[in-house]
Enzyme design. Structure first.
Site: not given
Length: 405
Positions: A44, A276
């Site tokens: 999956k 940042y």
């Protein structure tokens, strides 16, 4: 989802997937459970980020006899790629493609009456019986049928089987805390599973397989193995939990190595802000290296300031915030050439960090670290042994529709 194809031999980043290691892991898991128990390779979420179709083929080549997916779209993509093994898909919602799944010979999990009603209607339309596995909620509290509702579901499924609409191929459940050694819920869930299986069999269900063991239970709870084990993260060489032991303790080898080319190296003065918010200021004159991977590629922003990276044989830490497309490491005055390799995680052979190290840095689990690596990072397959081709999974990626769990 699967990484995009890049034809250049110089890749900005790459997730190298060692299919030889994966096959070795499957063989190790088969040896652990013994000849009487089959192994399902869970693929999956694009095989936990490793590439669903190449991984599925390698797992089958190594002796897995079942594959497991969450969504029917993932399972149908396996069929579209020509994979004909038994496939169980377990996460269904109303209106999902039941008829297509029936016609593709998939095994479908049923947890409630609504699903059985939709499925039997689709079987009538298809003119053939559906293969179904009844899932019991033995204590996880997610999908699965509660014990109080089990007699109704079992009775309705048997009636549908008598009518030629379904064939009940399995009874199954899922552990909540198998990654926590000695947790009392493990024994409690096993007792409940035994009771629910016994009831179904007394009523006339003759399952091909009974299964409850996930990766941690496969490794540490032998009494849970029954007829089939579902191996997810262990197949990819990652321990399900540090509390259970390391990959090496279980004879497993991590399959994915994530690396990138250093994009820029520059000298900066002391007190220089990095990324940042200037959460990192250089403590002295130093050199900074720019790594062209960011949270858009699946690098966890929560690992800002902590994520480990091997550059030039030395483990560095992410300096400042991880940005969308890039992050910075403080090289401490070292000056590797642009294009030098930065290894974020791998099996540890070169002293590089592991996915577990990144999980610790991001306060998460290693499952998430590998599964979240995004589509801009090409998957490059090594040790294929003729069972896959590089970037084969791109075709499956289109068929899946980029669905993850």
């Amino acid at each position: 989802m699967t990484g995009m194809m890049q034809t250049s031999t110089h890749l900005r980043a790459r997730a190298e997937v060692d299919l030889g290691a994966l096959r070795g892991n499957v063989r190790a898991l088969r040896a652990r459970v013994g000849a009487g128990t089959a192994v399902m390779g869970v693929v999956k979420s694009d095989a936990y980020g490793h590439g669903m179709v190449p991984v599925a083929r390698a797992a089958l080549a190594a002796g897995a006899t079942w594959l497991g997916t969450a969504t029917p779209h993932e399972a149908l993509a396996l069929r579209a790629a020509g994979i004909r093994s038994r496939v169980l898909c377990w996460l269904w919602t109303p209106g999902d493609p039941w008829r297509e799944a029936i016609e593709a010979d998939l095994d479908m999990s049923v947890s409630g009456m609504w699903a059985l009603r939709e499925l039997t209607a689709a079987a009538r339309e298809a003119g053939r019986p559906a293969r179904i596995q009844l899932k019991a909620d033995t204590g996880l509290g997610r999908n699965g049928c509660q014990p109080a509702d089990w007699p109704e579901l079992v009775g309705a499924a048997l009636a549908a089987q008598t009518a030629g609409q379904v064939r009940i191929t399995g009874l199954w459940s899922h552990f909540a805390c198998a990654d926590e050694p000695g947790h009392p819920s493990i024994a409690a869930q096993l007792d409940t599973f035994h009771a629910m299986v016994a009831y179904a069999e007394k009523e006339g269900v003759e399952p091909e397989v009974r299964h409850i063991a996930n990766s941690p239970a496969t490794l540490t709870v032998p009494e849970s193995h029954f007829d089939l084990v579902r191996t997810g993260i262990a197949m990819y060489g990652i321990s399900p939990s540090p509390a259970l032991g390391t990959s090496q303790d279980f004879g497993l080898r991590p399959v994915m190595t994530l690396s990138a080319s250093v994009a820029l190296v520059k000298q900066v003065p002391p007190g220089h802000g990095v990324s940042y918010g200037h959460h990192y200021l250089t403590p002295r004159e130093t050199t900074l290296g720019l790594v062209p991977l960011g949270y858009a590629d699946g690098i966890p922003r929560h690992a800002s300031g902590r994520g480990p990276v091997l550059v030039g044989g030395v483990t560095r830490r992410v300096a400042g915030r991880v940005a969308m497309d890039q992050f910075v490491v403080d090289l401490g005055g070292d000056t590797p050439e642009p294009g030098a390799t930065a290894i974020l995680f791998g099996p540890g052979d070169q002293g590089e960090p592991t996915a577990e190290d990144w999980a610790e840095a991001a306060d998460t689990i290693a499952y998430e670290i590998v599964t979240r690596i995004g589509s801009r990072v090409p998957r490059v397959y090594v040790n294929e042994a003729n069972d896959v081709h590089v970037n084969d999974a791109n075709d499956a990626n289109e068929a899946i529709g980029h669905e993850n769990v």
